[in-house]
Design an enzyme around this catalytic site. Sequence first.
Site, PDB file in Angstrom:
ATOM      1  N   LYS A  53       0.851  -1.196   0.000  1.00 54.89           N
ATOM      2  CA  LYS A  53       0.000   0.000   0.000  1.00 54.89           C
ATOM      3  C   LYS A  53       0.885   1.245   0.000  1.00 54.89           C
ATOM      4  O   LYS A  53       1.752   1.397   0.861  1.00 54.89           O
ATOM      5  CB  LYS A  53      -0.902   0.023   1.241  1.00 54.89           C
ATOM      6  CG  LYS A  53      -1.792   1.266   1.278  1.00 54.89           C
ATOM      7  CD  LYS A  53      -2.830   1.170   2.379  1.00 54.89           C
ATOM      8  CE  LYS A  53      -2.389   1.751   3.681  1.00 54.89           C
ATOM      9  NZ  LYS A  53      -2.386   3.218   3.759  1.00 54.89           N
TER      10      LYS A  53
ATOM     11  N   ASP B  27      -3.427   4.336  -2.021  1.00 58.00           N
ATOM     12  CA  ASP B  27      -4.405   4.771  -1.004  1.00 58.00           C
ATOM     13  C   ASP B  27      -4.388   6.294  -0.910  1.00 58.00           C
ATOM     14  O   ASP B  27      -3.762   6.857  -0.012  1.00 58.00           O
ATOM     15  CB  ASP B  27      -3.996   4.103   0.325  1.00 58.00           C
ATOM     16  CG  ASP B  27      -4.855   4.523   1.494  1.00 58.00           C
ATOM     17  OD1 ASP B  27      -5.983   4.994   1.281  1.00 58.00           O
ATOM     18  OD2 ASP B  27      -4.396   4.371   2.642  1.00 58.00           O
TER      19      ASP B  27
ATOM     20  N   LYS C  60      -7.404   8.202  -1.237  1.00 56.41           N
ATOM     21  CA  LYS C  60      -8.701   8.620  -0.665  1.00 56.41           C
ATOM     22  C   LYS C  60      -9.251   9.902  -1.281  1.00 56.41           C
ATOM     23  O   LYS C  60      -9.454  10.915  -0.586  1.00 56.41           O
ATOM     24  CB  LYS C  60      -8.567   8.806   0.860  1.00 56.41           C
ATOM     25  CG  LYS C  60      -8.168   7.563   1.623  1.00 56.41           C
ATOM     26  CD  LYS C  60      -8.245   7.789   3.128  1.00 56.41           C
ATOM     27  CE  LYS C  60      -7.856   6.577   3.941  1.00 56.41           C
ATOM     28  NZ  LYS C  60      -6.407   6.289   3.960  1.00 56.41           N
TER      29      LYS C  60
ATOM     30  N   HIS D  53     -11.676  12.774  -2.705  1.00 53.85           N
ATOM     31  CA  HIS D  53     -12.965  13.317  -2.253  1.00 53.85           C
ATOM     32  C   HIS D  53     -13.068  14.742  -2.775  1.00 53.85           C
ATOM     33  O   HIS D  53     -12.443  15.656  -2.238  1.00 53.85           O
ATOM     34  CB  HIS D  53     -13.007  13.301  -0.714  1.00 53.85           C
ATOM     35  CG  HIS D  53     -14.333  13.683  -0.126  1.00 53.85           C
ATOM     36  ND1 HIS D  53     -14.587  13.628   1.223  1.00 53.85           N
ATOM     37  CD2 HIS D  53     -15.475  14.124  -0.697  1.00 53.85           C
ATOM     38  CE1 HIS D  53     -15.828  14.012   1.454  1.00 53.85           C
ATOM     39  NE2 HIS D  53     -16.388  14.326   0.307  1.00 53.85           N
ATOM     40  N   ASP D  54     -13.843  14.945  -3.852  1.00 53.41           N
ATOM     41  CA  ASP D  54     -13.992  16.278  -4.444  1.00 53.41           C
ATOM     42  C   ASP D  54     -15.250  16.248  -5.323  1.00 53.41           C
ATOM     43  O   ASP D  54     -16.001  15.275  -5.270  1.00 53.41           O
ATOM     44  CB  ASP D  54     -12.721  16.622  -5.257  1.00 53.41           C
ATOM     45  CG  ASP D  54     -12.472  18.129  -5.339  1.00 53.41           C
ATOM     46  OD1 ASP D  54     -13.450  18.888  -5.513  1.00 53.41           O
ATOM     47  OD2 ASP D  54     -11.309  18.547  -5.242  1.00 53.41           O
TER      48      ASP D  54
ATOM     49  N   THR E  77     -11.611   5.148  10.681  1.00 57.26           N
ATOM     50  CA  THR E  77     -11.620   4.515  12.011  1.00 57.26           C
ATOM     51  C   THR E  77     -11.219   5.517  13.095  1.00 57.26           C
ATOM     52  O   THR E  77     -11.421   5.279  14.277  1.00 57.26           O
ATOM     53  CB  THR E  77     -10.686   3.283  12.049  1.00 57.26           C
ATOM     54  OG1 THR E  77      -9.485   3.602  11.354  1.00 57.26           O
ATOM     55  CG2 THR E  77     -11.327   2.097  11.402  1.00 57.26           C
TER      56      THR E  77
ATOM     57  N   ARG F 279       2.490  -1.090  10.915  1.00 54.52           N
ATOM     58  CA  ARG F 279       3.544  -1.205  11.921  1.00 54.52           C
ATOM     59  C   ARG F 279       3.836  -2.615  12.451  1.00 54.52           C
ATOM     60  O   ARG F 279       5.003  -2.900  12.731  1.00 54.52           O
ATOM     61  CB  ARG F 279       3.259  -0.220  13.072  1.00 54.52           C
ATOM     62  CG  ARG F 279       3.525   1.222  12.629  1.00 54.52           C
ATOM     63  CD  ARG F 279       2.813   2.222  13.478  1.00 54.52           C
ATOM     64  NE  ARG F 279       1.362   2.139  13.290  1.00 54.52           N
ATOM     65  CZ  ARG F 279       0.477   2.887  13.927  1.00 54.52           C
ATOM     66  NH1 ARG F 279       0.902   3.778  14.798  1.00 54.52           N
ATOM     67  NH2 ARG F 279      -0.813   2.759  13.680  1.00 54.52           N
TER      68      ARG F 279
END
Length: 232
Positions: free
Chosen positions: A32, A59, A61, A63-64, A119, A211
């Site tokens: 990723k 990744d 994300k 948004h527009d 999250t 991690r």
Amino acid sequence: MGKDVIIACDFADGKTALDFLDRFEGKKPFVKIGMELYYSEGPKIVEKIKNRGHKIFLDLKLHDIPNTVKKAMAVLSRLDADMTNLHAAGGSAMMKAALEGLTRPDGSRPILIAVTQLTSTDAGTLKNELLIDTPMAETVMKYAGNAMRSGLDGVVCSPLEAKKVHENCGEKFLTVTPGVRFADGDTGDQKRVMTPAQARLEGSDYIVVGRPVTAASDPVAAYERCLKEFVG
Ligand code: C5P
């Protein structure tokens, strides 16, 4: 594509990411690439890692407004990533436009999934800042349904929500789930976590692990452990 473990390569620069991947000698984990690495290195980091034989989840994300997302997705479609994403909060028109933009002239396209609720958004933020009175679980399911009806392939969600998403949206609708920790590991800032084995039982299609692998003293062994627990 079947069940797989995706390593979140959350590194500040390309050299660190490539040095990390060098340790996997011959193994080609699904990788990723998130905002940090992409904004630091630009599109060439996608090409470099792809050329080494890894599958890529880009990744970013998006948004527009629908037109902007459509055009941005058309640019991203040229990078040959295997999976990319957007925020379902952008609405159905935006998600449909994204799919159009992402589809290459030959009809192929990367898998497109939607983030439902981050999250990091808790019930208090949802109610008091976003002014959404509907409970979190219902909001997540509604957003997943919107994504499915818009033609998307799946959602990013907590492994705790994977089973319900499959019940509502079908077994083929993908659940890509971060928030994974080993039973004997640190949880860090993730609040609601599951082990790879539990995520498998919940029906997650892909787990995204950062991690627990990147910060492990032996990242290859940690990755192998994830694979063994999640894929078998
Ligand atoms: O290090 P860790 O395993 O917590 O990394 C999880 C990865 O998944 C990070 O790249 C994080 O940004 C991403 N992610 C997440 N929760 C979401 C969406 C993405 O943890 N809802």
